[in-house]
Design an enzyme around this catalytic site. Sequence first.
Site, PDB file in Angstrom:
ATOM      1  N   PHE A 134       4.486  -8.249   0.300  1.00 30.61           N
ATOM      2  CA  PHE A 134       4.901  -7.724   1.604  1.00 30.61           C
ATOM      3  C   PHE A 134       3.660  -7.249   2.339  1.00 30.61           C
ATOM      4  CE2 PHE A 134       6.256  -4.639   4.729  1.00 30.61           C
ATOM      5  CZ  PHE A 134       7.313  -5.301   5.324  1.00 30.61           C
ATOM      6  N   ASP A 219      -4.662  -5.578   0.286  1.00 31.84           N
ATOM      7  CA  ASP A 219      -3.779  -4.811   1.167  1.00 31.84           C
ATOM      8  C   ASP A 219      -3.418  -3.527   0.419  1.00 31.84           C
ATOM      9  OD1 ASP A 219      -1.717  -3.647   2.496  1.00 31.84           O
ATOM     10  OD2 ASP A 219      -0.591  -5.492   2.852  1.00 31.84           O
ATOM     11  N   LYS A 248      -0.426   3.703   6.437  1.00 29.98           N
ATOM     12  CA  LYS A 248       0.537   4.732   6.001  1.00 29.98           C
ATOM     13  C   LYS A 248      -0.004   6.173   6.045  1.00 29.98           C
ATOM     14  CE  LYS A 248       3.715   1.679   3.511  1.00 29.98           C
ATOM     15  NZ  LYS A 248       4.904   1.584   4.349  1.00 29.98           N
TER      16      LYS A 248
HETATM   17  C1  LIG Z   1       1.489  -3.376   1.321  1.00 28.33           C
HETATM   18  C2  LIG Z   1       1.959  -3.233   2.748  1.00 28.33           C
HETATM   19  N1  LIG Z   1       1.295  -3.886   3.713  1.00 28.33           N
HETATM   20  C3  LIG Z   1       1.654  -3.797   5.002  1.00 28.33           C
HETATM   21  C4  LIG Z   1       2.750  -3.029   5.376  1.00 28.33           C
HETATM   22  C5  LIG Z   1       3.135  -2.965   6.811  1.00 28.33           C
HETATM   23  O1  LIG Z   1       2.873  -1.698   7.324  1.00 28.33           O
HETATM   24  P1  LIG Z   1       3.564  -1.224   8.677  1.00 28.33           P
HETATM   25  O2  LIG Z   1       5.026  -1.053   8.382  1.00 28.33           O
HETATM   26  O3  LIG Z   1       2.873   0.077   8.993  1.00 28.33           O
HETATM   27  O4  LIG Z   1       3.316  -2.275   9.691  1.00 28.33           O
HETATM   28  C6  LIG Z   1       3.466  -2.324   4.403  1.00 28.33           C
HETATM   29  C7  LIG Z   1       4.631  -1.534   4.768  1.00 28.33           C
HETATM   30  O5  LIG Z   1       5.427  -1.114   3.974  1.00 28.33           O
HETATM   31  C8  LIG Z   1       3.073  -2.441   3.058  1.00 28.33           C
HETATM   32  O6  LIG Z   1       3.711  -1.818   2.079  1.00 28.33           O
END
Ligand SMILES: Cc1ncc(COP(=O)(O)O)c(C=O)c1O
Length: 403
Positions: A134, A219, A248
């Site tokens: 994700f 990520d 986050k």
């Molecule tokens: C690993 C990861 N990358 C990217 C995102 C996307 O972040 P955002 O919801 O702030 O766009 C999330 C969101 O949960 C995530 O867990």
Amino acid sequence: MNEQEIINAENRLMANVFSKKPIVITRGKGALVWDINGKEYVDCTGSYGVALLGHSHPKIVEAVCKQAEKLISCHAGYYNDRRAEFLQKLTSITPKGLNKAFLSNSGAESVECAIKLARKYTGKPEIIAMMGAFHGKTMGALSATWDKKYREPFQPLVPEIKHVPPDNLEKAKEAISDKTAALLVEPIRGEGGIRVPPSGFLAGLREICDEKRILLIFDEVQTGLGRTGKLFACEHWGVIPDVMCLAKPLAGGLPLGATVAKEEVMSSLKIGEHSTTYSGNPLVCAAGCAAIDLLIEEKVAERAAMLGAHFKSQLENLKSEHHIVKEVRGLGLMLGMELKFDVLHVLFKSMENGVLVLDAGRNVVRFLPPFVISKEQIDKVISVLDVVLKEEENARSRDSPAN
Ligand SMILES: Cc1ncc(COP(=O)(O)O)c(C=O)c1O
């Protein structure tokens, strides 16, 4: 507005894209939140991991109030004291060599920047992501996200982004071609069910990327900044990527994303090739400065490791008592408990009993509590889950005596 008016307003006026729980949260402090009726909840969602430092931490509140009086907005086309200070603090904690950043507003944006960066730096188009990953829901990030329920309605997605099975070095290596720019990986898959990789996996990816001369992008939007018991999850395996995505908890609850890269990689982006109007907003950077100070002063990572070990052992105890629990996984305060069935009912039942937890996929209850959660609060979460799991077990054995 009263409770019902608030619910009606959001249902009527807000895009219907969130799966709503029927409570109105109006206040938070530390690891607790309260609804409009004054009912208290232990918050193990941490606003999906944003509230790692606790809700309304006094130092974040103070930093925001002070900066709001001085200057709220300043486009990155001008220099700003808070932004410069934040960049210094950020690059002082990121892994060695990752010392140039692009600032944005969310996790998905931090991934967008990483994808563009990989294409620009290498001059190649292809990004390889992991099945189960994700990375967010904007078009580029979505193209790297795996779950087809998020992807299918929006096809065609960004081309040349493909997926390989996770935790499999052979498959990753095989997938790389002469048009590959980067491998994009969550060090621990969050939404994908709190999946910790086998010990040599990330180091193996690093070797493959070096050998094939492609970029390794981590990520760390969910895993970063102390959550897993290290400042960055990649430190558990001693692996440093070329590009790292953060968001986050980066600004103690305010929206801030950062893509941090090796100098030569980030410098491949030229003036105008990437931007956002809010990049390095002074108010958010003031919160970010306070957040990084707190990370260090309050030893967030160490505390997450210590509390996480306690939390995890309690979840293991639940597993030994409830046959509907299949597995407990995770590191630090990023934990998951896989059940043998859909967890939605468990989420709602826990909420009724004063505990907020998340799901991660269909079968996993996910815990991303603030690092200020106390042992007593963890014990409350466990005793509520104990009751809820017992009820589930009873209901299931009633419905299907053979179960
Ligand atoms: C690993 C990861 N990358 C990217 C995102 C996307 O972040 P955002 O919801 O702030 O766009 C999330 C969101 O949960 C995530 O867990």
